[in-house]
Design an enzyme around this catalytic site. Structure first.
Site, PDB file in Angstrom:
ATOM      1  CG  ASP A  80      -0.236   0.216   2.609  1.00  0.00           C
ATOM      2  OD1 ASP A  80       0.871  -0.282   2.757  1.00  0.00           O
ATOM      3  OD2 ASP A  80      -0.513   1.174   3.310  1.00  0.00           O
ATOM      4  CD  GLU A 175       4.354   0.287   6.996  1.00  0.00           C
ATOM      5  OE1 GLU A 175       5.462   0.642   7.768  1.00  0.00           O
ATOM      6  OE2 GLU A 175       3.876   1.175   5.999  1.00  0.00           O
TER       7      GLU A 175
END
Length: 409
Positions: A80, A175
């Protein structure tokens, strides 16, 4: 070099921005676009046991090619990108043989990446840089790490003369919003220890990070027609400003460095009736971290006492803790990474992370996990860039760690 550039660009041009306000995992559906691509790519290069679960956590195995017992090691990165700045329609620019001067990211909007402001650029004169076009982030955090892990595994598969034990790789969603390790199955992963490839400058090797928490302060006001408001209206925005100004102004990200902690006000939403302040709280020292949380609660208590009303409410949630406590008992895993860097001509820069990685949470989940450079700079914004040579060195470090771990003793 072109192979690693092509792989990296194929990843960063897929939008994977995560969303802290979502309750799902992954927090955005578009993260599946890259996750599914990675699964197919891992199968194509020849890894075993490639899997993706219902939350988009990806795992795969490179089997050992030695007959003696070797520790199982892992490498982890996240796919991400940060919601701090848009990751949609990334248009990477390739700067060959960088000359050390200003780089025009976007002539139309006069966006310049300059070594006068970002002096780290001067470390990479003569190298190939990948930058943004000034309108998005790049996504080197942490698609550079993914590129390096996939490329290293491909290299080891194609060069069986390099001896190594069993290697596990893991790619995680979310994350950037502090949830990357929340649903990571450490037992399934099956490694004795791992490394996150999620650092910045070439040479970084980190096993200390911030203790982290988030705080939400809600300030209640009272709306009354402004023509008749005397003695009746309570403007929550003014009260919120008082809260902000009580906290130490120099203990903020822009005024601190090294091991200094901070309070970071990163979002305000409000009107007369209600204002919400969102803070992140950071400190490497556990006692100072607890003191910061206590200070916020004290300010709320003192202001409510002053106004003889529950004007302020606060909610504080811990996010992650300093991995140092879990890594120091197994410092040989840091020593191996340091030796690997030196062996491939990289000068180790051992320092504390002014942030966090999946490795901090994973270390507390039973998987000690120091952090290694991925090579990018200026994460989470339009000035992000990565030198291709740094990514190449990270690939070499991964391969050398695998080789050093497999030496029979």
């Amino acid at each position: 070099m072109q192979h690693i550039i092509n792989r990296f660009i194929s990843y960063v041009t897929i939008d994977t921005e995560s969303d802290p306000n979502s309750e799902t995992t992954p927090s955005t559906k578009k993260q599946w676009d890259l996750a599914n691509k990675l699964v197919e790519e891992l199968k194509t290069i020849g890894l075993s046991d490639v899997s993706i679960d219902e939350n988009a956590y990806i795992m795969a195995t490179l089997p050992s090619n030695v007959s003696h017992d070797v520790p199982v090691i892992g490498f982890v990165s996240h796919f991400d990108t940060s919601p701090d700045f848009t990751g949609a329609n990334v248009k990477p620019q390739i700067i060959n043989d960088y000359d050390g001067k200003d780089i025009v990211l976007n002539a139309e909007e006069n966006i310049i990446l300059s070594p006068d402001y970002f002096d780290d650029l001067l470390l990479y004169k003569g190298q190939t840089l990948i930058t943004t076009d000034g309108t998005t982030l790049l996504g080197a955090d942490d698609k550079a790490g993914i590129t390096e892990i996939v490329t290293a595994m491909e290299y080891l598969i194609n060069h069986p003369e390099i001896k190594h034990g069993t290697i596990k790789i893991g790619f995680t969603p979310d994350e950037e919003i502090g949830r990357g390790a929340h649903k990571f199955d450490v037992e399934k992963f099956g490694a004795d220890w791992a490394y996150t490839m999620d650092g910045s400058q070439v040479g970084e090797l980190e096993y200390e990070n911030f203790n982290a928490a988030g705080a939400k302060v809600k300030v209640k006001g009272k709306i009354v027609h402004p023509g008749y408001a005397k003695g009746k209206m309570i403007n929550s925005m003014y009260y919120a400003s008082e809260f902000i100004n009580i906290l130490p102004r120099l203990e903020t990200p822009e005024c601190t460095e090294g091991y200094e902690g901070f309070f970071h006000l990163h979002n305000i939403e409000g009107d007369v009736e209600e204002t919400t302040l969102e803070y992140i709280i950071r400190d490497h020292d556990k006692d100072k971290f607890e003191a910061r949380k206590a200070l916020l609660e004290k300010v709320v208590f003192d202001l409510n006492t002053k106004y003889e009303s529950e004007v302020f409410k606060i909610e504080i949630k811990d996010q992650y803790f300093n991995m140092k406590e879990k890594v120091e008992p197994v410092m040989h895993i840091v020593d191996i990474a340091e030796e690997a860097m030196k062996a491939v001509g990289v000068t180790p820069l051992i320092k504390a992370i002014r942030g966090g990685t999946d490795g901090s949470q994973l270390s507390y989940m039973g998987l000690p996990c120091p952090n290694i450079f991925a090579g990018g700079h200026n994460f989470h914004g339009r000035y992000e860039y990565v030198p291709v040579e740094s990514m190449q060195k990270a690939v070499e470090v991964i391969c050398k760690i695998a080789e050093l771990t497999a030496i029979e003793k």
